[in-house]
Motif scaffolding. Structure first.
Motif, mmCIF file in Angstrom:
data_model
loop_
_atom_site.group_PDB
_atom_site.id
_atom_site.type_symbol
_atom_site.label_atom_id
_atom_site.label_comp_id
_atom_site.label_asym_id
_atom_site.label_seq_id
_atom_site.Cartn_x
_atom_site.Cartn_y
_atom_site.Cartn_z
ATOM 1 N N THR A 33 78.297 23.032 55.907
ATOM 2 C CA THR A 33 77.139 22.762 56.770
ATOM 3 C C THR A 33 75.880 22.502 55.951
ATOM 4 O O THR A 33 74.799 22.399 56.511
ATOM 5 C CB THR A 33 76.872 23.926 57.739
ATOM 6 O OG1 THR A 33 76.633 25.113 56.981
ATOM 7 C CG2 THR A 33 78.042 24.133 58.687
ATOM 8 N N GLY A 34 76.038 22.375 54.644
ATOM 9 C CA GLY A 34 74.913 22.074 53.771
ATOM 10 C C GLY A 34 74.668 20.579 53.707
ATOM 11 O O GLY A 34 75.071 19.814 54.580
ATOM 12 N N TRP A 35 74.049 20.148 52.634
ATOM 13 C CA TRP A 35 73.673 18.754 52.456
ATOM 14 C C TRP A 35 74.894 17.853 52.543
ATOM 15 O O TRP A 35 75.855 18.002 51.791
ATOM 16 C CB TRP A 35 72.961 18.594 51.117
ATOM 17 C CG TRP A 35 72.353 17.269 50.924
ATOM 18 C CD1 TRP A 35 71.239 16.782 51.512
ATOM 19 C CD2 TRP A 35 72.841 16.221 50.082
ATOM 20 N NE1 TRP A 35 70.987 15.510 51.094
ATOM 21 C CE2 TRP A 35 71.968 15.136 50.208
ATOM 22 C CE3 TRP A 35 73.931 16.093 49.244
ATOM 23 C CZ2 TRP A 35 72.141 13.947 49.537
ATOM 24 C CZ3 TRP A 35 74.107 14.909 48.571
ATOM 25 C CH2 TRP A 35 73.206 13.847 48.716
ATOM 26 N N LEU A 36 74.906 16.920 53.483
ATOM 27 C CA LEU A 36 75.995 15.967 53.736
ATOM 28 C C LEU A 36 77.340 16.633 53.978
ATOM 29 O O LEU A 36 78.381 16.021 53.802
ATOM 30 C CB LEU A 36 76.128 14.980 52.567
ATOM 31 C CG LEU A 36 74.996 13.979 52.407
ATOM 32 C CD1 LEU A 36 75.241 13.119 51.177
ATOM 33 C CD2 LEU A 36 74.860 13.107 53.627
ATOM 34 N N LEU A 54 83.073 31.449 50.706
ATOM 35 C CA LEU A 54 81.625 31.424 50.921
ATOM 36 C C LEU A 54 80.948 32.417 49.982
ATOM 37 O O LEU A 54 81.552 33.412 49.587
ATOM 38 C CB LEU A 54 81.298 31.814 52.364
ATOM 39 C CG LEU A 54 81.815 30.871 53.442
ATOM 40 C CD1 LEU A 54 81.659 31.505 54.814
ATOM 41 C CD2 LEU A 54 81.069 29.559 53.374
ATOM 42 N N PRO A 55 79.679 32.156 49.640
ATOM 43 C CA PRO A 55 78.949 33.118 48.813
ATOM 44 C C PRO A 55 78.783 34.454 49.541
ATOM 45 O O PRO A 55 78.804 34.513 50.773
ATOM 46 C CB PRO A 55 77.589 32.468 48.598
ATOM 47 C CG PRO A 55 77.677 31.100 49.134
ATOM 48 C CD PRO A 55 78.886 30.993 49.976
ATOM 49 N N ARG A 56 78.590 35.500 48.777
ATOM 50 C CA ARG A 56 78.349 36.821 49.354
ATOM 51 C C ARG A 56 76.941 36.882 49.945
ATOM 52 O O ARG A 56 76.094 36.048 49.647
ATOM 53 C CB ARG A 56 78.507 37.902 48.289
ATOM 54 C CG ARG A 56 79.895 37.993 47.736
ATOM 55 C CD ARG A 56 80.043 39.055 46.685
ATOM 56 N NE ARG A 56 78.783 39.446 46.065
ATOM 57 C CZ ARG A 56 78.642 40.465 45.260
ATOM 58 N NH1 ARG A 56 79.679 41.192 44.937
ATOM 59 N NH2 ARG A 56 77.477 40.755 44.722
ATOM 60 N N GLU A 64 71.690 29.429 57.819
ATOM 61 C CA GLU A 64 70.750 29.495 58.944
ATOM 62 C C GLU A 64 70.201 30.909 58.947
ATOM 63 O O GLU A 64 70.952 31.868 58.761
ATOM 64 C CB GLU A 64 71.454 29.206 60.263
ATOM 65 C CG GLU A 64 71.985 27.803 60.401
ATOM 66 C CD GLU A 64 70.885 26.777 60.592
ATOM 67 O OE1 GLU A 64 69.859 27.114 61.209
ATOM 68 O OE2 GLU A 64 71.066 25.651 60.117
ATOM 69 N N TRP A 65 68.920 31.084 59.215
ATOM 70 C CA TRP A 65 68.314 32.394 59.100
ATOM 71 C C TRP A 65 67.181 32.571 60.099
ATOM 72 O O TRP A 65 66.657 31.602 60.641
ATOM 73 C CB TRP A 65 67.753 32.590 57.687
ATOM 74 C CG TRP A 65 66.935 31.418 57.255
ATOM 75 C CD1 TRP A 65 67.382 30.316 56.606
ATOM 76 C CD2 TRP A 65 65.561 31.178 57.539
ATOM 77 N NE1 TRP A 65 66.360 29.415 56.454
ATOM 78 C CE2 TRP A 65 65.227 29.923 57.001
ATOM 79 C CE3 TRP A 65 64.572 31.912 58.172
ATOM 80 C CZ2 TRP A 65 63.960 29.390 57.085
ATOM 81 C CZ3 TRP A 65 63.306 31.377 58.259
ATOM 82 C CH2 TRP A 65 63.008 30.120 57.709
ATOM 83 N N CYS A 66 66.839 33.832 60.320
ATOM 84 C CA CYS A 66 65.703 34.164 61.181
ATOM 85 C C CYS A 66 65.116 35.488 60.699
ATOM 86 O O CYS A 66 65.848 36.469 60.518
ATOM 87 C CB CYS A 66 66.150 34.291 62.632
ATOM 88 S SG CYS A 66 64.796 34.650 63.776
ATOM 89 N N VAL A 118 71.845 32.110 47.895
ATOM 90 C CA VAL A 118 71.611 32.237 49.343
ATOM 91 C C VAL A 118 70.205 32.770 49.598
ATOM 92 O O VAL A 118 69.440 32.178 50.364
ATOM 93 C CB VAL A 118 72.671 33.155 49.986
ATOM 94 C CG1 VAL A 118 72.337 33.420 51.445
ATOM 95 C CG2 VAL A 118 74.055 32.558 49.858
ATOM 96 N N THR A 119 69.864 33.882 48.969
ATOM 97 C CA THR A 119 68.541 34.479 49.216
ATOM 98 C C THR A 119 67.421 33.578 48.705
ATOM 99 O O THR A 119 66.358 33.511 49.327
ATOM 100 C CB THR A 119 68.450 35.880 48.581
ATOM 101 O OG1 THR A 119 68.731 35.782 47.178
ATOM 102 C CG2 THR A 119 69.425 36.836 49.237
#
Length: 147
Positions: A116-119, A40-42, A126-128, A48-49
């Motif tokens: 869990t990304g596209w397709l 996974l990316p860091r 997921e973020w908040c 990600v950001t």
């Protein structure tokens, strides 16, 4: 007409039969289970950001008629990596500080998960952002976005 009635009868019969477990053949070939790499990316990865900032701005504009955006990220740190064990979808839980366009610093909690990304072809996020969860999807105070 005859084919349609036979198809309807077959569909009706199939819907009233109880569900059964996978057969040995299905388990061996078609239900082999997840094959995760755990790569996974860091937390501070610009992809990600960037995805978080873009989606945050879209959500604010589309749902809340707000011009609020994320200006900058800093203080990235990993909270946990796959905290529930190896048999679950690999997830990297992170937290960072963001500066929003209203001049406030806020905490953003996010998770990066494999497939869990596209397709299901790539990682998803997921973020908040604290103080902007107006629909309380991650209430209270974005706690449900953390492990």
């Amino acid at each position: 007409m005859r084919i349609a009635s036979l198809a309807a009868a077959a569909l009706l019969a199939a819907s009233v039969l109880p569900a059964s477990a996978a057969t040995l053949l299905e388990k061996n070939f078609w239900l082999s289970g997840p094959n995760y790499d755990g790569i996974l990316p860091r937390c501070d990865d610009p992809a990600v950001t960037g995805k978080i900032a873009t989606r945050f701005a879209d959500k604010e504009a589309d749902y809340w008629n707000s011009a609020l955006t994320i200006e900058r990220f800093d203080r990235h740190h990993q909270i946990a990596y796959s905290p529930w064990g190896r048999s679950f979808i690999p997830r990297r839980f992170c937290s960072a500080r963001v500066l929003t366009s209203d001049g406030h610093y806020r905490r953003v909690s996010y998770s990066i998960a494999e497939d869990t990304g596209w397709l299901g072809a790539t990682w998803g996020v997921e973020w908040c952002v604290d103080g902007t969860d107006r629909n309380l999807a991650y209430a209270p105070n974005c706690k449900m976005a953390r492990p």
